[in-house]
Write a protein that holds these residues in place. Sequence first.
Motif, PDB file in Angstrom:
ATOM      1  N   THR A  19      -0.070   2.452 -10.581  1.00 57.25           N
ATOM      2  CA  THR A  19      -0.478   3.226  -9.246  1.00 57.25           C
ATOM      3  C   THR A  19       0.393   4.467  -9.437  1.00 57.25           C
ATOM      4  O   THR A  19       1.072   4.442  -8.414  1.00 57.25           O
ATOM      5  CB  THR A  19      -0.267   2.331  -8.074  1.00 57.25           C
ATOM      6  OG1 THR A  19       1.194   1.855  -7.953  1.00 57.25           O
ATOM      7  CG2 THR A  19      -1.157   0.860  -7.988  1.00 57.25           C
ATOM      8  N   GLN A  43       0.888  -1.061   0.052  1.00 58.35           N
ATOM      9  CA  GLN A  43       0.119   0.068   0.124  1.00 58.35           C
ATOM     10  C   GLN A  43       0.766   1.196   0.155  1.00 58.35           C
ATOM     11  O   GLN A  43       1.671   1.296   0.991  1.00 58.35           O
ATOM     12  CB  GLN A  43      -0.803  -0.070   1.314  1.00 58.35           C
ATOM     13  CG  GLN A  43      -2.188   0.979   1.023  1.00 58.35           C
ATOM     14  CD  GLN A  43      -3.260   0.305   1.900  1.00 58.35           C
ATOM     15  OE1 GLN A  43      -2.790  -0.160   2.976  1.00 58.35           O
ATOM     16  NE2 GLN A  43      -4.313   0.796   1.861  1.00 58.35           N
ATOM     17  N   GLY A  44       0.540   2.217  -0.838  1.00 57.70           N
ATOM     18  CA  GLY A  44       1.344   3.364  -1.137  1.00 57.70           C
ATOM     19  C   GLY A  44       2.646   3.395  -1.955  1.00 57.70           C
ATOM     20  O   GLY A  44       3.090   4.390  -2.199  1.00 57.70           O
ATOM     21  N   TYR A  73       0.036   7.226  -8.359  1.00 56.58           N
ATOM     22  CA  TYR A  73      -0.019   8.180  -6.979  1.00 56.58           C
ATOM     23  C   TYR A  73       0.147   7.203  -5.726  1.00 56.58           C
ATOM     24  O   TYR A  73      -0.305   7.774  -4.500  1.00 56.58           O
ATOM     25  CB  TYR A  73      -1.415   8.721  -6.930  1.00 56.58           C
ATOM     26  CG  TYR A  73      -1.837   9.540  -8.246  1.00 56.58           C
ATOM     27  CD1 TYR A  73      -1.006  10.716  -8.384  1.00 56.58           C
ATOM     28  CD2 TYR A  73      -2.758   9.210  -9.169  1.00 56.58           C
ATOM     29  CE1 TYR A  73      -1.224  11.548  -9.588  1.00 56.58           C
ATOM     30  CE2 TYR A  73      -2.720   9.896 -10.492  1.00 56.58           C
ATOM     31  CZ  TYR A  73      -1.857  11.077 -10.382  1.00 56.58           C
ATOM     32  OH  TYR A  73      -2.053  11.879 -11.672  1.00 56.58           O
ATOM     33  N   GLY A  74       0.603   6.003  -5.890  1.00 57.05           N
ATOM     34  CA  GLY A  74       0.778   5.243  -4.681  1.00 57.05           C
ATOM     35  C   GLY A  74      -0.559   4.215  -4.603  1.00 57.05           C
ATOM     36  O   GLY A  74      -1.418   4.871  -4.907  1.00 57.05           O
ATOM     37  N   SER A  75      -0.063   2.942  -4.451  1.00 60.25           N
ATOM     38  CA  SER A  75      -1.203   1.700  -4.486  1.00 60.25           C
ATOM     39  C   SER A  75      -2.253   2.351  -3.274  1.00 60.25           C
ATOM     40  O   SER A  75      -1.566   2.264  -2.148  1.00 60.25           O
ATOM     41  CB  SER A  75      -0.683   0.413  -4.461  1.00 60.25           C
ATOM     42  OG  SER A  75      -1.716  -0.429  -3.943  1.00 60.25           O
ATOM     43  N   SER A  76      -3.420   1.946  -3.486  1.00 58.97           N
ATOM     44  CA  SER A  76      -4.423   2.508  -2.374  1.00 58.97           C
ATOM     45  C   SER A  76      -4.992   1.241  -1.865  1.00 58.97           C
ATOM     46  O   SER A  76      -5.573   1.098  -0.880  1.00 58.97           O
ATOM     47  CB  SER A  76      -5.669   3.172  -3.131  1.00 58.97           C
ATOM     48  OG  SER A  76      -6.276   2.503  -4.074  1.00 58.97           O
ATOM     49  N   GLU A  77      -4.685   0.000  -2.362  1.00 62.43           N
ATOM     50  CA  GLU A  77      -5.191  -1.196  -1.952  1.00 62.43           C
ATOM     51  C   GLU A  77      -4.186  -1.720  -0.819  1.00 62.43           C
ATOM     52  O   GLU A  77      -2.935  -1.971  -0.921  1.00 62.43           O
ATOM     53  CB  GLU A  77      -5.181  -2.252  -3.035  1.00 62.43           C
ATOM     54  CG  GLU A  77      -6.173  -1.750  -4.062  1.00 62.43           C
ATOM     55  CD  GLU A  77      -5.979  -2.599  -5.457  1.00 62.43           C
ATOM     56  OE1 GLU A  77      -5.575  -3.811  -5.492  1.00 62.43           O
ATOM     57  OE2 GLU A  77      -6.804  -2.139  -6.490  1.00 62.43           O
ATOM     58  N   PRO A  78      -4.631  -2.623   0.204  1.00 60.87           N
ATOM     59  CA  PRO A  78      -3.730  -3.388   0.906  1.00 60.87           C
ATOM     60  C   PRO A  78      -3.240  -4.794   0.077  1.00 60.87           C
ATOM     61  O   PRO A  78      -3.811  -5.095  -0.689  1.00 60.87           O
ATOM     62  CB  PRO A  78      -4.624  -3.914   2.003  1.00 60.87           C
ATOM     63  CG  PRO A  78      -5.990  -3.966   1.496  1.00 60.87           C
ATOM     64  CD  PRO A  78      -6.161  -2.855   0.465  1.00 60.87           C
TER      65      PRO A  78
END
Length: 262
Positions: free
Chosen positions: A144, A137-138, A146-151
């Motif tokens: 992604t 995440q991130g 802007y950074g991964s929003s998923e766990p």
Amino acid sequence: MIAPDWFREDRLPHIYCAGCGNGTVINCTLAAVEEMGWKRNETVFVSGIGCSSRAPGYILADSLHTTHGRALAFATGVKLARPDLNVVVFTGDGDLAAIGGNHFIHACRRNMDMTVICMNNQIYGMTGGQGSPTTPQGAFSTTTPYGSSEPAFDLAELAVAAGANYVARWTSYHVKELTKAITTGMQTPGFAFIEVRTQCPTNFGRHNKLRQIPDMIEYLRGHAMHVKKYDRLLEEGKPIPEGTFTVGELARRNRPAMGVRR
Ligand code: SF4
């Protein structure tokens, strides 16, 4: 070189990028195979698609380089038809946990007698750096920005929950521990799953300010915590640094298994 009898020097130069962790995993696996004393005509390597899945091409034994995500389905077929063979699967996080996710949990549930080594570089390396089910995440990737929003999936914990007889996790930094874990997995009847956090400087590192190879290895080493220490900190209610993942042996049990040599 470890295991010269098993390594196909005629396939050099290899396709891996400079500093890729996959070569270390192949080396550790072949060291384990030698330790086991396995014979080439009794051993089959199976893989799906991805950088990790090119590994059997460098090994002097029969192999199946199969379709994306289906390595475990093919390996299951091999094991059911020929339980006398040793079956080793090389896979990656995208191959195993995205398109192959269902095969993964059901192979664990059935406890198929095979050793599965997942080179988890936390990204789709071969296709250019898209986010995978294990991208933290991130973290940044081409999909992604802007950074991964998923766990992210914890692959080793998934294997424990789904019923694998042996589960361990190490990194490409922990060469001795990894070789021992792969050997123990090969000795354990049933599904043995060894997750290896590996460095992909080209596609994970480049997007996450870890372009230099030592930085990537330090990133893996620095976030790894032995499971015993992790459990102790949890018990004591002490804080665990963000991004920490456990390494060590996560499961060793004796559930009934399928495809075991009689
Ligand atoms: Fe290794 Fe990444 Fe290059 Fe693939 S893209 S060979 S995983 S460094």
